[in-house]
Scaffold this active site. Sequence first.
Site, short mmCIF file in Angstrom:
data_model
loop_
_atom_site.label_atom_id
_atom_site.label_comp_id
_atom_site.label_asym_id
_atom_site.label_seq_id
_atom_site.Cartn_x
_atom_site.Cartn_y
_atom_site.Cartn_z
CE LYS A 243 29.04 15.46 9.46
NZ LYS A 243 28.05 16.52 9.76
CE1 TYR B 153 23.71 13.02 8.73
CE2 TYR B 153 24.68 12.93 6.53
CZ TYR B 153 24.80 13.18 7.90
OH TYR B 153 26.02 13.59 8.42
CG PHE C 149 19.66 20.90 7.08
CD1 PHE C 149 20.24 19.64 7.26
CD2 PHE C 149 18.79 21.37 8.06
CE1 PHE C 149 19.96 18.88 8.38
CE2 PHE C 149 18.50 20.60 9.19
CZ PHE C 149 19.09 19.36 9.35
CB THR D 110 24.04 20.12 15.92
OG1 THR D 110 23.65 18.87 16.49
CG2 THR D 110 23.83 20.07 14.41
CG ASN E 97 29.03 19.56 11.48
OD1 ASN E 97 29.20 18.84 10.50
ND2 ASN E 97 27.96 19.45 12.26
CG HIS F 137 27.65 11.34 11.80
ND1 HIS F 137 26.36 11.82 11.96
CD2 HIS F 137 27.60 10.01 12.10
CE1 HIS F 137 25.57 10.81 12.32
NE2 HIS F 137 26.29 9.71 12.41
CD GLU G 77 24.29 6.88 12.51
OE1 GLU G 77 23.46 7.80 12.45
OE2 GLU G 77 25.33 6.97 13.20
N1 UDP Z 1 23.04 20.40 9.41
C1 UDP Z 1 22.98 21.52 8.59
N2 UDP Z 1 22.14 22.54 8.94
C2 UDP Z 1 21.37 22.52 10.04
C3 UDP Z 1 21.42 21.37 10.87
C4 UDP Z 1 22.25 20.33 10.52
O1 UDP Z 1 23.68 21.59 7.60
O2 UDP Z 1 20.63 23.48 10.30
C5 UDP Z 1 23.93 19.32 9.05
C6 UDP Z 1 25.17 19.25 9.94
O3 UDP Z 1 26.26 18.85 9.12
C7 UDP Z 1 24.82 18.18 10.94
C8 UDP Z 1 24.02 17.23 10.06
O4 UDP Z 1 23.25 18.08 9.22
O5 UDP Z 1 25.97 17.59 11.48
C9 UDP Z 1 23.10 16.28 10.76
O6 UDP Z 1 22.21 17.02 11.57
P1 UDP Z 1 21.80 16.53 13.01
O7 UDP Z 1 20.69 17.40 13.48
O8 UDP Z 1 21.61 15.06 13.00
O9 UDP Z 1 23.08 16.93 13.87
P2 UDP Z 1 24.28 16.05 14.45
O10 UDP Z 1 23.72 14.71 14.83
O11 UDP Z 1 25.32 15.97 13.40
O12 UDP Z 1 24.74 16.83 15.64
MG MG Z 2 22.36 13.39 14.07
#
Ligand code: UDP
Ligand code: MG
Length: 172
Positions: A12, A52, A60, A94, A115, A118, A129
Site C-alpha cells: 500500500k 474494495y 471506513f 487485519t 497496515n 494487502h 483481484e
Molecule cells: N480497514 C480500516 N479500518 C477497519 C478495518 C479495515 O481502515 O476497521 C482497512 C485496512 O487497511 C484493511 C482494509 O481496510 O487492510 C481492508 O479490510 P479487510 O477487512 O478486508 O482486511 P484485510 O483483508 O486487509 O485483512
Molecule cells: Mg480483505
Amino acid sequence: MANSEHTFVAIKPDGVQRNLVGETIKHFEQKGFCLIAMKLIQASEDFLKEHYIDLKDHPFFASLVKYMQSGPVVAMVRKGLNVVKTGQVMLRETNSADSKPGTIHGDFCIQVGRNIIHGSDSVESAEKEIDLWFQPEERVDYKSCAQNWIYECQVMREQTSVLCLFHSLSYP
Ligand code: UDP
Ligand code: MG
C-alpha cells in the site's frame, strides 16, 4: 491441491513511502512463493472502489479508498501451494495491534488504517483481484529452478497432485 494457486498482494502507499517495498517482497521471496507479475501503479478512486467493493457499506470505506489513492501501490501476483491462506498468515491480523511479531503487520504496522500491505482473503477474491489489476499479458508463467528445492514431491512441482501418490516411492 497443487502449487499453481495464485494470490494478489499489494504494498500500500504507506509501505511504498516508508521504503518497505524490498522488506515486504523479501518475505514472499524467502518463503518460496513464485513471482508471476509486479508493477508500480497509482490507482484511481473508481478503480479502488471496485477493488474494495465488498467493503462499500463499512464506515471506513471512504477513508480506505482515500488512503489507497494517496500514493503509488506495488501490485503483484504470487504463486504456490496454499499461497492464499499462507499469504494471509504472513500478513495477519487485519488489525496490526493484534498481530504477532514475525508477521508483516506485527513487525511493521501499528494501526489498522495504515497496515502497508494487502493480500487476497480467498481463492475466489484472488482470481477477481488478479483479473482487475493485471491483464493476462502482464502475467508471466515460467519454470522456477528454486521450486525443485522448495517442494519435496516432484509432481507437486509439476502441478499434478494425483500423480504424486504414484511417484512418492520413487522420488527423488
Ligand atoms: N480497514 C480500516 N479500518 C477497519 C478495518 C479495515 O481502515 O476497521 C482497512 C485496512 O487497511 C484493511 C482494509 O481496510 O487492510 C481492508 O479490510 P479487510 O477487512 O478486508 O482486511 P484485510 O483483508 O486487509 O485483512
Ligand atoms: Mg480483505
